[in-house]
Design an enzyme around this catalytic site. Sequence first.
Site, short mmCIF file in Angstrom:
data_model
loop_
_atom_site.label_atom_id
_atom_site.label_comp_id
_atom_site.label_asym_id
_atom_site.label_seq_id
_atom_site.Cartn_x
_atom_site.Cartn_y
_atom_site.Cartn_z
N ASN A 116 -25.86 2.23 8.45
CA ASN A 116 -24.55 2.16 9.11
C ASN A 116 -24.16 0.72 9.44
O ASN A 116 -23.00 0.34 9.26
CB ASN A 116 -24.54 3.03 10.38
CG ASN A 116 -24.78 4.48 10.05
OD1 ASN A 116 -24.81 4.86 8.88
ND2 ASN A 116 -24.98 5.30 11.07
N THR A 122 24.21 -10.57 -2.20
CA THR A 122 23.92 -9.61 -1.13
C THR A 122 24.45 -8.28 -1.65
O THR A 122 25.47 -8.25 -2.37
CB THR A 122 24.61 -9.97 0.20
OG1 THR A 122 26.02 -9.94 0.00
CG2 THR A 122 24.20 -11.36 0.68
N SER A 177 8.88 -1.81 -28.28
CA SER A 177 9.01 -0.36 -28.23
C SER A 177 8.39 0.22 -29.50
O SER A 177 8.52 -0.36 -30.58
CB SER A 177 10.49 0.03 -28.16
OG SER A 177 10.67 1.35 -28.64
N LYS A 220 13.69 -3.76 -29.44
CA LYS A 220 13.44 -3.88 -28.00
C LYS A 220 12.44 -4.96 -27.64
O LYS A 220 11.46 -5.19 -28.34
CB LYS A 220 12.90 -2.54 -27.45
CG LYS A 220 13.91 -1.43 -27.37
CD LYS A 220 15.08 -1.72 -26.44
CE LYS A 220 14.70 -1.76 -24.98
NZ LYS A 220 14.34 -0.43 -24.46
N ASN A 258 10.60 -5.64 -24.04
CA ASN A 258 10.56 -4.99 -22.72
C ASN A 258 9.78 -5.80 -21.69
O ASN A 258 8.78 -6.44 -22.02
CB ASN A 258 9.93 -3.60 -22.84
CG ASN A 258 10.82 -2.63 -23.60
OD1 ASN A 258 12.05 -2.76 -23.57
ND2 ASN A 258 10.21 -1.67 -24.28
N GLU A 290 7.75 -4.66 -14.72
CA GLU A 290 7.88 -3.27 -14.27
C GLU A 290 6.61 -2.78 -13.58
O GLU A 290 6.66 -2.05 -12.59
CB GLU A 290 8.20 -2.36 -15.47
CG GLU A 290 9.60 -2.57 -16.02
CD GLU A 290 9.76 -1.85 -17.35
OE1 GLU A 290 10.31 -0.75 -17.35
OE2 GLU A 290 9.32 -2.40 -18.38
N TYR A 328 -20.45 6.25 13.59
CA TYR A 328 -20.38 6.39 12.13
C TYR A 328 -20.13 7.84 11.73
O TYR A 328 -20.73 8.78 12.28
CB TYR A 328 -21.68 5.89 11.47
CG TYR A 328 -21.61 6.01 9.95
CD1 TYR A 328 -21.01 5.03 9.19
CD2 TYR A 328 -22.11 7.14 9.30
CE1 TYR A 328 -20.90 5.14 7.81
CE2 TYR A 328 -22.00 7.27 7.91
CZ TYR A 328 -21.40 6.26 7.18
OH TYR A 328 -21.30 6.39 5.81
N GLN A 368 -17.25 6.18 4.29
CA GLN A 368 -17.59 5.76 2.93
C GLN A 368 -16.34 5.68 2.04
O GLN A 368 -16.34 5.01 1.01
CB GLN A 368 -18.61 6.74 2.33
CG GLN A 368 -19.05 6.42 0.92
CD GLN A 368 -20.23 7.27 0.50
OE1 GLN A 368 -21.34 7.06 0.96
NE2 GLN A 368 -20.00 8.26 -0.36
N LYS A 418 -14.19 2.20 0.60
CA LYS A 418 -14.40 1.21 -0.47
C LYS A 418 -13.44 1.35 -1.64
O LYS A 418 -12.85 0.36 -2.09
CB LYS A 418 -15.85 1.29 -0.97
CG LYS A 418 -16.80 0.75 0.06
CD LYS A 418 -18.23 1.03 -0.25
CE LYS A 418 -19.02 1.08 1.04
NZ LYS A 418 -18.68 2.28 1.89
N1 ARG Z 1 -22.83 4.78 1.48
C1 ARG Z 1 -22.65 4.88 2.90
C2 ARG Z 1 -21.25 4.36 3.27
O1 ARG Z 1 -20.63 3.74 2.51
C3 ARG Z 1 -23.68 4.09 3.61
C4 ARG Z 1 -23.96 4.57 4.99
C5 ARG Z 1 -24.63 5.89 4.99
N2 ARG Z 1 -24.99 6.27 6.31
C6 ARG Z 1 -25.34 7.50 6.63
N3 ARG Z 1 -25.61 7.73 7.88
N4 ARG Z 1 -25.35 8.47 5.73
O2 ARG Z 1 -20.77 4.56 4.35
#
Ligand code: ARG
Length: 484
Positions: free
Chosen positions: A121, A173, A295, A301, A303, A308, A335, A340, A343
């Site tokens: 954690n 404007t 195109s 064309k 583009n 875009e 936690y 998780q 990410k």
């Molecule tokens: N892969 C986990 C995350 O990104 C790591 C932490 C996991 N901790 C746990 N108590 N299961 O959060």
Amino acid sequence: MTPADADDGTGRGQLWHGRFDVAPAEALVEFTGSLGYDQRLLPDDVACSKAHVRGLHRAGLLDEDELAALLGGLDSVEMEFRAGELRFEPSDEDVHTAIERRVTELVGPVGGKIHTGRSRNDQVATAFRHHVVGQLAATADLVLGLVDVLTDRADASLEQGPGGGPVRLPGYTHLQRAQPVLLAHHLMAHAWALLRDVDRLADCRRRVDVSPLGAGALAGTSLPIDPDATAADAGFPARFENSLDATSDRDFVVESLFVLCTIGLHLSRMGEEVVLWTSDEFAFAVLDDTYATGSSMMPQKKNPDVAELARGKAGRLIGDLTGFLATMKSLPLAYNRDLQEDKEPLFDALDTVRLGLLAMRGLYSTITFRPERMAEAADSPYAAATDLAELLVTDGVPFRAAHGIVGALVRRSLDEGIPLVDLVAAEPELGERGAALLAPGAGTANRRSPGGGGPGPVEAQRIRLAERIAAERQRWAATRPDGA
Ligand code: ARG
């Protein structure tokens, strides 16, 4: 796999298998694993783990040989990873598990000491923050690269206009022609917005750059570790203040996402403008072939797909931010595995913004502006209406009355098809002085208030912009580079 099989002294199997009788279900493993995407944190996790290991040694929890073995093992894992030779096991739940498992394979049972006084954690939060700090610096560098291209193009445009003067175009404007401005002014408008992003990145980075290492699972540890020292060793200027907060806080992800989202927003507005400007209707600019697409059906064309997608990908960045805000809402301390989910959106946002900045930099450094088309659009006599009203104001006419006088001339010109310049010349309060303001470029040249779109203010603005760019570069040069 039973716990007995897994617990073979090499660290194989789930880190937490001791409490269980049977191996986890395959669906659990697949659903909960994060290795597929969190392995990009490996170099950061190794750097922070080395700081942790040195801290354990200072605390008397590892002897010299154990320290050397663990540091060597961590280095080897990173080398294997960078060489593409690190093999992952099905039981490697995440990058942290994989590192501990491989270090233990390499150095033997002493590998089992690496997690002393630490939980995943605090470990994951530390590695992730370490990574994000480097990525924010890399992003700032890319934003400044785009700012450079914009200022280069702005500088060049000062001599690419009609008669070797500055390029001017209509300012809009409501997407209606409003008052002409210099192209340099317009391009620098984007540069200022991007500089605010660079400033936001720096502000955000200050709060990301705090080490949670030593917070343990949620409550710290009974072991004599020193989180200040490990924070400094891992390159963080500060450590956490509260272990519950340290392990559950993802404000740094939310903030980073917001800043990236804002960069994406700016790119989307620039992209929309390129789409408009390269249309036949505007024809203010022509894309270089290297930054245009064709195109599959219509041979004629050309583009603006880059522009875009700069526009379109803002939607995805907004999704990354709002999706993660929803994940965080109402989570109890400390936690929770929900965290998780921090990410993927941030990695996606970092990748999306990086590629967008690179593509838009290329597009802007190769696009051809069409000063004659811009001037044609800018030089409509009606665009000088505000300048005419301001001329009356300098003679003491209240602005509202001046507005009415000029408005009436415009209406008559449109209704009766009489050129505005003739009506202005015939108007006693305006006469030839007024008619002169309708000459191409006269209105723009006249605009003198600081920060405005005339040549004098634009020159002064350019100096202030250069100062700000230099200050940002200096600030970022003082930070640790990506991945260090
Ligand atoms: N892969 C986990 C995350 O990104 C790591 C932490 C996991 N901790 C746990 N108590 N299961 O959060």
